[in-house]
Scaffold this motif. Structure first.
Motif, PDB file in Angstrom:
ATOM      1  N   THR A   1       0.828  -1.208   0.000  1.00  2.00           N
ATOM      2  CA  THR A   1       0.000   0.000   0.000  1.00  2.00           C
ATOM      3  C   THR A   1       0.861   1.256   0.000  1.00  2.00           C
ATOM      4  O   THR A   1       0.593   2.212  -0.744  1.00  2.00           O
ATOM      5  CB  THR A   1      -0.936   0.003   1.217  1.00  2.00           C
ATOM      6  OG1 THR A   1      -1.813  -1.136   1.141  1.00  2.00           O
ATOM      7  CG2 THR A   1      -1.772   1.267   1.265  1.00  2.00           C
ATOM      8  N   ASN A   2       1.904   1.267   0.819  1.00  2.00           N
ATOM      9  CA  ASN A   2       2.795   2.433   0.868  1.00  2.00           C
ATOM     10  C   ASN A   2       3.501   2.650  -0.463  1.00  2.00           C
ATOM     11  O   ASN A   2       3.610   3.789  -0.942  1.00  2.00           O
ATOM     12  CB  ASN A   2       3.820   2.253   1.988  1.00  2.00           C
ATOM     13  CG  ASN A   2       3.199   2.329   3.371  1.00  2.00           C
ATOM     14  OD1 ASN A   2       2.178   2.976   3.556  1.00  2.00           O
ATOM     15  ND2 ASN A   2       3.804   1.660   4.342  1.00  2.00           N
TER      16      ASN A   2
ATOM     17  N   LYS B   1       0.976   4.042  -3.009  1.00  2.00           N
ATOM     18  CA  LYS B   1       0.687   5.461  -2.781  1.00  2.00           C
ATOM     19  C   LYS B   1       1.843   6.336  -3.253  1.00  2.00           C
ATOM     20  O   LYS B   1       1.626   7.405  -3.848  1.00  2.00           O
ATOM     21  CB  LYS B   1       0.404   5.703  -1.296  1.00  2.00           C
ATOM     22  CG  LYS B   1      -0.939   5.152  -0.821  1.00  2.00           C
ATOM     23  CD  LYS B   1      -1.200   5.504   0.624  1.00  2.00           C
ATOM     24  CE  LYS B   1      -2.541   4.956   1.087  1.00  2.00           C
ATOM     25  NZ  LYS B   1      -3.673   5.564   0.349  1.00  2.00           N
ATOM     26  N   LYS B   2       3.067   5.909  -2.993  1.00  2.00           N
ATOM     27  CA  LYS B   2       4.222   6.666  -3.465  1.00  2.00           C
ATOM     28  C   LYS B   2       4.251   6.717  -4.989  1.00  2.00           C
ATOM     29  O   LYS B   2       4.635   7.736  -5.578  1.00  2.00           O
ATOM     30  CB  LYS B   2       5.510   6.041  -2.929  1.00  2.00           C
ATOM     31  CG  LYS B   2       5.699   6.202  -1.429  1.00  2.00           C
ATOM     32  CD  LYS B   2       6.986   5.536  -0.958  1.00  2.00           C
ATOM     33  CE  LYS B   2       7.167   5.696   0.549  1.00  2.00           C
ATOM     34  NZ  LYS B   2       8.398   5.007   1.032  1.00  2.00           N
TER      35      LYS B   2
ATOM     36  N   GLU C   1      -4.937  -1.195  -3.814  1.00  2.00           N
ATOM     37  CA  GLU C   1      -4.101  -0.002  -3.961  1.00  2.00           C
ATOM     38  C   GLU C   1      -3.134  -0.169  -5.131  1.00  2.00           C
ATOM     39  O   GLU C   1      -2.869   0.788  -5.874  1.00  2.00           O
ATOM     40  CB  GLU C   1      -3.326   0.246  -2.668  1.00  2.00           C
ATOM     41  CG  GLU C   1      -2.793   1.653  -2.513  1.00  2.00           C
ATOM     42  CD  GLU C   1      -3.882   2.663  -2.226  1.00  2.00           C
ATOM     43  OE1 GLU C   1      -3.738   3.827  -2.659  1.00  2.00           O
ATOM     44  OE2 GLU C   1      -4.884   2.294  -1.585  1.00  2.00           O
TER      45      GLU C   1
ATOM     46  N   ALA D   1      -2.862   2.212  -8.566  1.00  2.00           N
ATOM     47  CA  ALA D   1      -1.642   2.817  -9.103  1.00  2.00           C
ATOM     48  C   ALA D   1      -1.363   2.325 -10.518  1.00  2.00           C
ATOM     49  O   ALA D   1      -1.002   3.112 -11.410  1.00  2.00           O
ATOM     50  CB  ALA D   1      -0.459   2.497  -8.189  1.00  2.00           C
TER      51      ALA D   1
ATOM     52  N   GLU E   1      -8.190   9.687  -8.223  1.00  2.00           N
ATOM     53  CA  GLU E   1      -6.921  10.188  -8.756  1.00  2.00           C
ATOM     54  C   GLU E   1      -7.140  10.931 -10.071  1.00  2.00           C
ATOM     55  O   GLU E   1      -6.451  11.919 -10.350  1.00  2.00           O
ATOM     56  CB  GLU E   1      -5.944   9.022  -8.957  1.00  2.00           C
ATOM     57  CG  GLU E   1      -5.664   8.220  -7.698  1.00  2.00           C
ATOM     58  CD  GLU E   1      -5.194   9.082  -6.542  1.00  2.00           C
ATOM     59  OE1 GLU E   1      -4.510  10.103  -6.793  1.00  2.00           O
ATOM     60  OE2 GLU E   1      -5.514   8.755  -5.389  1.00  2.00           O
TER      61      GLU E   1
END
Length: 281
Positions: A35-36, A39-40, A106, A110, A168
């Motif tokens: 997830t991190n 998001k990045k 997630e 992306a 987004e």
């Protein structure tokens, strides 16, 4: 039954439960890491598109360049899924699907955002599943094409991840609407999000939690429509060159942001603080 046999049975139960809890914790931690990273990747895509100049935006090359720079980040996520493949063999995937799902959604968000910037279209189910395959994976057939997959992609995770994409796209449209060529791009994004909302609406009775995300999609669509409407109204009032219209649009967007509910709430809190200071004096 002898006492030793009973102890052995319960020792096996304990070992199985400990193994289950350990695996569950590993999957939860991996899902958070994914997830991190996702998001990045999304933040990186937004930043790269905003940093592109107007000429690239007109030539539709900014999105392609941004997505190409973001794919290495997405491959890091794919490498994490490759390491998780032994943990999700066979029926284990369905047992731990709830732990895997948040990070997977997630990742799809992306990946679909990068795909949209590059191709201007929605990524397909097969294309997402194709990014989750390896020679060491499980043999699964999709439309008579067999591939080795880390784990099967569920339709619910696919749709929920795509539903998050609309937020987004809203940020992408509004952040670039004041730039050269951004007005046409915002109109295209608005039509795209409207089509996604209409298509996903038919799936809400069958996909859990999709109705909640549809409500967020409706809010994102409303924000794009409000911004686009303000641009059309302001532009129709002047017979000016595109460059001067872009300046007017930028000022309009600034005013639109200043009149947002969040800004009004912040301004209201500041006024209350000022009044309280006056009362103290």
């Amino acid at each position: 039954m002898p006492t030793t046999n009973i102890v052995t049975i319960f020792d096996n139960f304990r070992a199985e439960i400990d193994d289950h809890n350990d695996r569950r914790e590993r999957l939860i931690k991996a899902s958070r890491d994914i997830t991190n990273l996702a998001k990045k990747t999304i933040f990186l895509l937004h930043r790269l598109v905003q940093e592109a100049d107007g000429r690239e935006l007109d030539d539709l090359t900014a999105g392609k360049k941004a997505s190409q720079q973001a794919y290495p980040k997405l491959r890091e996520i794919q490498d994490l899924y490759a390491k998780l493949q032994p943990e999700l063999q066979g029926d284990r995937f369905w047992r731990y699907q709830r732990q895997v799902s948040p990070g997977l959604q997630e990742y799809i968000e992306a990946l679909s955002f990068a795909h949209y910037l590059e191709h201007g279209s929605l990524i397909t189910f097969e294309e997402v599943q194709r990014t989750l395959m390896d020679s060491q994976g499980v043999e699964v057939c999709l439309r008579q094409v067999c591939s080795a997959l880390y784990f099967p992609l569920t339709v619910s995770d696919y749709l929920l991840g795509l539903s998050d994409l609309t937020g987004e796209l809203m940020r992408f449209a509004i952040s670039g609407i004041a730039r050269r060529g951004g007005r046409n791009k915002a109109s295209g994004v608005c039509a795209f999000v409207r089509g996604c909302k209409a298509d996903f609406e038919r799936m809400t009775p069958y996909i859990r939690e999709l109705s909640k995300k549809q409500a967020v999609t409706a809010q994102s669509l409303e924000k794009i429509e409000d911004a686009a409407y303000a641009i059309v109204v302001r532009s129709s009032e002047y017979d000016l060159s595109p460059e001067m219209l872009d300046d007017i649009v930028a000022n309009s967007i600034s005013s639109y942001s200043d009149n947002s509910p969040e800004t009004r709430q912040t301004f209201g809190r500041r006024r209350q603080a000022d009044h309280s200071d006056d009362d103290d004096d």
